[in-house]
Design an enzyme around this catalytic site. Structure first.
Site, PDB file in Angstrom:
ATOM      1  N   HIS A  75       0.983  -1.164  -0.065  1.00 31.18           N
ATOM      2  CA  HIS A  75       0.019  -0.074   0.048  1.00 31.18           C
ATOM      3  C   HIS A  75       0.963   1.335  -0.128  1.00 31.18           C
ATOM      4  CE1 HIS A  75      -4.050  -1.935   0.821  1.00 31.18           C
ATOM      5  NE2 HIS A  75      -3.040  -2.902   1.568  1.00 31.18           N
ATOM      6  N   ASN A 148     -10.194  -2.832   2.227  1.00 35.85           N
ATOM      7  CA  ASN A 148     -10.047  -2.778   0.794  1.00 35.85           C
ATOM      8  C   ASN A 148     -11.161  -2.504   0.124  1.00 35.85           C
ATOM      9  OD1 ASN A 148      -7.484  -3.522   0.992  1.00 35.85           O
ATOM     10  ND2 ASN A 148      -7.541  -5.560   1.004  1.00 35.85           N
ATOM     11  N   TYR A 362       0.569  -4.090  12.018  1.00 36.79           N
ATOM     12  CA  TYR A 362       0.781  -2.702  11.685  1.00 36.79           C
ATOM     13  C   TYR A 362       1.633  -1.963  12.884  1.00 36.79           C
ATOM     14  CZ  TYR A 362      -2.749  -3.898   8.216  1.00 36.79           C
ATOM     15  OH  TYR A 362      -3.639  -4.473   6.917  1.00 36.79           O
TER      16      TYR A 362
HETATM   17 FE1  HDE Z   1      -2.803  -4.714   5.341  1.00 29.78          FE
HETATM   18  N1  HDE Z   1      -1.008  -4.034   5.948  1.00 29.78           N
HETATM   19  N2  HDE Z   1      -2.122  -6.414   5.814  1.00 29.78           N
HETATM   20  N3  HDE Z   1      -4.440  -5.633   4.875  1.00 29.78           N
HETATM   21  N4  HDE Z   1      -3.324  -2.986   4.739  1.00 29.78           N
HETATM   22  C1  HDE Z   1      -0.509  -2.704   5.601  1.00 29.78           C
HETATM   23  O1  HDE Z   1       0.648  -1.527   7.377  1.00 29.78           O
HETATM   24  C2  HDE Z   1      -1.045  -6.721   6.603  1.00 29.78           C
HETATM   25  C3  HDE Z   1      -4.704  -6.934   4.846  1.00 29.78           C
HETATM   26  C4  HDE Z   1      -4.533  -2.674   4.472  1.00 29.78           C
HETATM   27  O2  HDE Z   1      -3.439   3.378   3.842  1.00 29.78           O
HETATM   28  C5  HDE Z   1       0.746  -2.543   6.353  1.00 29.78           C
HETATM   29  O3  HDE Z   1       1.230   0.559   7.774  1.00 29.78           O
HETATM   30  C6  HDE Z   1      -0.878  -8.262   6.964  1.00 29.78           C
HETATM   31  C7  HDE Z   1      -6.106  -7.012   4.566  1.00 29.78           C
HETATM   32  C8  HDE Z   1      -4.564  -1.414   4.023  1.00 29.78           C
HETATM   33  O4  HDE Z   1      -1.640   3.340   5.380  1.00 29.78           O
HETATM   34  C9  HDE Z   1       1.388  -3.832   6.854  1.00 29.78           C
HETATM   35  C10 HDE Z   1      -1.957  -8.958   6.655  1.00 29.78           C
HETATM   36  C11 HDE Z   1      -6.805  -5.802   4.524  1.00 29.78           C
HETATM   37  C12 HDE Z   1      -3.271  -0.796   4.083  1.00 29.78           C
HETATM   38  C13 HDE Z   1       0.022  -4.578   6.485  1.00 29.78           C
HETATM   39  C14 HDE Z   1      -2.599  -7.815   5.644  1.00 29.78           C
HETATM   40  C15 HDE Z   1      -5.540  -4.838   4.397  1.00 29.78           C
HETATM   41  C16 HDE Z   1      -2.586  -1.780   4.677  1.00 29.78           C
HETATM   42  C17 HDE Z   1       1.929  -1.832   5.384  1.00 29.78           C
HETATM   43  C18 HDE Z   1      -2.488 -10.313   6.580  1.00 29.78           C
HETATM   44  C19 HDE Z   1      -8.090  -5.320   4.023  1.00 29.78           C
HETATM   45  C20 HDE Z   1      -2.918   0.644   4.065  1.00 29.78           C
HETATM   46  C21 HDE Z   1       2.006  -0.268   5.784  1.00 29.78           C
HETATM   47  C22 HDE Z   1      -2.654 -10.702   7.626  1.00 29.78           C
HETATM   48  C23 HDE Z   1      -8.968  -5.736   5.052  1.00 29.78           C
HETATM   49  C24 HDE Z   1      -3.192   1.612   5.139  1.00 29.78           C
HETATM   50  C25 HDE Z   1       1.340  -0.305   7.014  1.00 29.78           C
HETATM   51  C26 HDE Z   1      -2.556   2.817   4.769  1.00 29.78           C
HETATM   52  C27 HDE Z   1      -1.252  -1.863   4.990  1.00 29.78           C
HETATM   53  C28 HDE Z   1      -0.100  -6.037   6.908  1.00 29.78           C
HETATM   54  C29 HDE Z   1      -3.943  -8.144   4.937  1.00 29.78           C
HETATM   55  C30 HDE Z   1      -5.736  -3.432   4.280  1.00 29.78           C
HETATM   56  C31 HDE Z   1       2.517  -4.352   6.653  1.00 29.78           C
HETATM   57  C32 HDE Z   1       0.177  -8.933   7.855  1.00 29.78           C
HETATM   58  C33 HDE Z   1      -6.950  -8.421   4.567  1.00 29.78           C
HETATM   59  C34 HDE Z   1      -5.716  -0.475   3.509  1.00 29.78           C
HETATM   60  O5  HDE Z   1       1.068  -3.726   8.265  1.00 29.78           O
END
Ligand code: HDE
Length: 724
Positions: A75, A148, A362
């Protein structure tokens, strides 16, 4: 009235006290010392070497050297806006969340949209999931709904997330391709992960190439809990429903936009807000009673499944409005940090193993991205609710904690800060009964990987199905290793035979039904090793109209961009009438001409050109109008870019209108079938092509507007492509 409200009901999060205003101010160092010369470094003589003592130069360069921070691991590419949320009526029976109680309260929000795969500088139009992260600054503390634009995910368990992301990111040996899933490592992984098949249907659909952030849905994805003040819990799925409907571009267009305007979505959001066309979404909830937890064919804790809206309707409970652009991209959009663990009383998490992993990830990732444990003190992340605790120090600490006491319990601080009982807003985790054996396992219902993928496929309109097939042909066509392509086709065959057959045809393959999944990795709760790939449950999965964009709202042209192609001598009356009609309906007519500056109309009036044919392209517009005026039409005919403009709009199934001498130009464009035969009639010759011999544009304006509201006219596609 809440505390926020008492101050100012219309106020969004106030960052004013942190905002620098340099108007009429002298330039200073970071210590506030006024600088007398910001043009020359300090030298030993006019032609001499620079001096180490030049603290002005060193401060400026040092700061510059450290301007960049690590981009988000996923992202990374995003854009954001401020706004507010209002609930329609009290949700007290379902949740005690304060921001869902009082319809008169406007809760400030900051919303960041993103793509997942590309780097910070990549194109907005990549085929990808879009992040839809909402930070509510509630009086109970920040609540982050980090969702999402697709309601399911690729994987069921957080432990596979690093693998997924490694597979989809540019390949490690040559860092290619940027912001694209169309390469071997991604499809290698996917072809061995049957659980991703439902998500694959969504990302290969046009949902992954939205027309605008303002025209896409949002989803919380996981099942969460609502808890009311009696302690009663219910399961809840969150939805954002865009009031402008759900619309997408086509893949050929997306690729061209990536070249012509890689900031397309970012610009679209920014401009809409600057123009006062505030984007709006309704907040929807699907509620499932605790006792109904197990009544579905799928597990509520499985993030690769939806609850079809036809089974549990989405109740719209409030509205999100975005009404202010950030002042500074870095300070706000880049430094904002979301976290699914930021919850408030009345909203709680569930045991979804994907969500559980996110609850760790996060905070962890932000420690390095934002440089320490104090990122909650950055203005955009600060809650409006007061913060008191015994956490201290760390990199870049802002708060000056007074007094001796940084521990609890204490007597020296009078016992403060003290724990909050539930009745004064203390967060108490829902007391879910847990009784189980430790196991690396998933529940049985997680293993139906194909039924909902088939449900999605079955629910698409024909044009949507065609696009999905083409997307898979494109993506797999970019895969170099033949075995991966074949494995994917076999996987698709588990979803739907026709789908697999059509994809296979495009790849020059036969469908091999036999799945090749070498993995054997799951141990279910009963201890029996289960085959990783169970037999697909061949249920009659039916159809869910809510999954098709064909059924979305198509009753408005608000904010739609319409190109008026003209040159000197264009028909003044026609353009004036058309502009008036379009603006009246909320659309944005823009004059596109062979050059910038001013055009002379048929009446001799000077009219400002908005874009030249060099800087604009039809992919940046929703529709095209060609007015009459013989001189203008002749000039356009000689301009290959003008002809291409209309041909491309036709190819992308956009609405095209022309009248009077404008018909000559349409003829010169040699559009497919009726529109090109040189015999334009007084009525539309083809869906979305509105032609009239009459010079008066007023006569076709309303038909034109109605056609633009349809978004696209897919029937034309059949004539352009060999059947997909
Ligand atoms: Fe994320 N995801 N994600 N994700 N995600 C990040 O956090 C993660 C997942 C989502 O505009 C990271 O600060 C794991 C689902 C958005 O700043 C990180 C898993 C959904 C954003 C991270 C998921 C999301 C992130 C990267 C699986 C929809 C951007 C930078 C277990 C419900 C937020 C950060 C923004 C960002 C980890 C799966 C949505 C690495 C480990 C499912 C919208 O922490």
């Amino acid at each position: 009235m809440s505390k926020i409200d008492k101050k100012d009901n219309d106020k969004v999060k106030d960052l004013g006290r942190f905002r620098e205003d340099s108007a009429r101010e002298y330039i200073t160092t970071n210590q506030g010392l006024r600088i007398n010369d910001d043009q020359n470094s300090l030298k030993a003589g006019e032609r001499g070497p620079s001096l180490l003592e030049d603290f002005l130069l060193r401060e400026k360069i040092t700061h510059f050297d450290h301007e960049r921070i690590p981009e988000r691991i996923v992202h990374a590419r995003g854009t954001a806006a401020h706004g507010y949320f209002q609930v329609y009526k009290s949700m007290a029976p379902l949740t005690k969340a304060k921001f869902l109680q009082d319809p008169s309260v406007k809760t400030p929000v900051f919303v960041r949209f993103s793509t997942v795969v590309g780097s910070r500088g990549s194109s907005d139009l990549a085929r990808d999931v879009r992040g839809f992260a909402v930070k509510f600054y509630t009086e109970d503390g920040n609540y982050d709904l980090v969702g999402n634009n697709i309601p399911v995910f690729f994987i069921q368990d957080a432990v596979k997330f690093p693998d997924l992301v490694h597979a989809v990111k540019p390949e490690p040996h040559n860092e290619m391709p940027q912001a694209a899933s169309a390469h071997d490592t991604f499809w290698d992984f996917i072809s061995l992960m049957p659980e991703s098949m439902h998500m694959i249907m969504w990302v290969m659909s046009d949902r992954a190439i939205p027309r605008s952030f303002r025209m896409m849905e949002g989803f919380g994805v996981h099942t969460f809990r609502f808890v009311n003040d009696k302690g009663k819990s219910r399961f809840v799925k969150f939805h954002w429903k865009p009031l402008l409907g759900i619309h997408s571009v086509v893949w050929d267009e997306a690729q061209k936009i990536s070249g012509k305007d890689p900031d397309f979505h970012r610009r679209d959001l920014w401009e809409a807000i600057e123009n006062g066309d505030y984007p709006e979404w309704e907040f929807g909830v699907q509620i499932v009673e605790e006792e109904d937890e197990h009544k579905f064919d799928f597990d509520l804790l499985d993030a690769t499944k939806i609850i079809p809206e036809e089974l549990v309707p989405v109740k719209r409970i409030g509205k999100l409005t975005l009404n202010r652009n950030p002042d500074n991209f870095f300070a706000e959009t880049e430094q904002v940090s979301f976290n699914p663990g930021h919850v408030v009383p009345g909203i709680d998490i569930t045991n979804d193993p994907l969500l559980q992993g996110r609850l760790f990830s996060y905070t962890d990732t932000q420690l390095i991205r934002l440089g320490g444990p104090n990122s909650h003190e950055i203005p955009i992340n600060r809650p409006v609710a007061p913060v008191h605790n015994t956490q201290r120090d760390g990199h870049m600490r802002q708060t000056i904690n007074a007094g001796r006491v940084s521990y609890e319990p204490n007597s020296l601080g009078g016992g403060c800060p003290m724990q909050a009982k539930e009745n004064v807003g203390g967060f108490v985790s829902y007391a879910e009964k847990i009784d189980g054996q430790k196991a690396r396992a998933r529940s049985d219902k997680f293993f139906d990987h194909f039924s909902q993928a088939a449900l999605f496929w079955n629910s698409q309109s024909d044009p949507e199905k065609n696009h999905l097939v083409q997307a898979l042909r494109f993506e797999l066509g970019k895969v170099e290793v033949a075995e991966i392509r074949a494995r994917m086709v076999a996987m698709l065959a588990q979803v739907d035979g026709t789908l697999a057959g059509r994809v296979a045809k495009g790849l020059g393959l036969e469908v091999n039904q036999k799945l090749q999944t070498p993995l054997n990795m799951s141990v279910p709760a009963d201890g029996n090793v289960k085959e990783f790939q169970p037999k697909p449950l061949k249920k009659n999965v039916g159809n869910s109209p809510a999954l098709s964009m064909a059924n979305t709202v198509k009753d408005t042209v608000k904010t739609r961009k319409v190109a008026i192609l003209g040159a000197d001598g264009f028909d003044d009356a026609a353009v004036t009438a058309m502009k008036k009609a379009l603006t009246g309906a909320g659309a944005q007519p823009k004059l596109v001409a062979p050059r910038l500056g001013f055009l002379k109309s048929s009446k001799g009036a000077e009219v400002k050109v908005d874009f030249s044919l060099l800087t604009a392209s039809s992919v940046m517009f929703d529709a095209v109008y060609i007015p009459g005026g013989e001189k203008s039409v002749k000039a356009l005919q000689e301009q290959v870019e003008a002809v291409e403009f209309v041909q491309e709009a036709f190819k992308h199934c956009k609405t095209i209108a022309a009248n009077g001498a404008g018909l000559e130009f349409i003829r010169a464009c040699r559009l497919a079938n009726g529109a090109a035969d040189g015999k334009a009639k007084d009525s539309a010759v083809e869906e979305g092509i509105i032609l009239s011999r009459d010079d008066q544009a007023g006569k076709i304006a309303s038909e034109f507007i109605k056609a633009i509201a349809q978004h696209r006219h897919w029937s034309r596609e059949k004539k352009l492509h060999s059947p997909a």
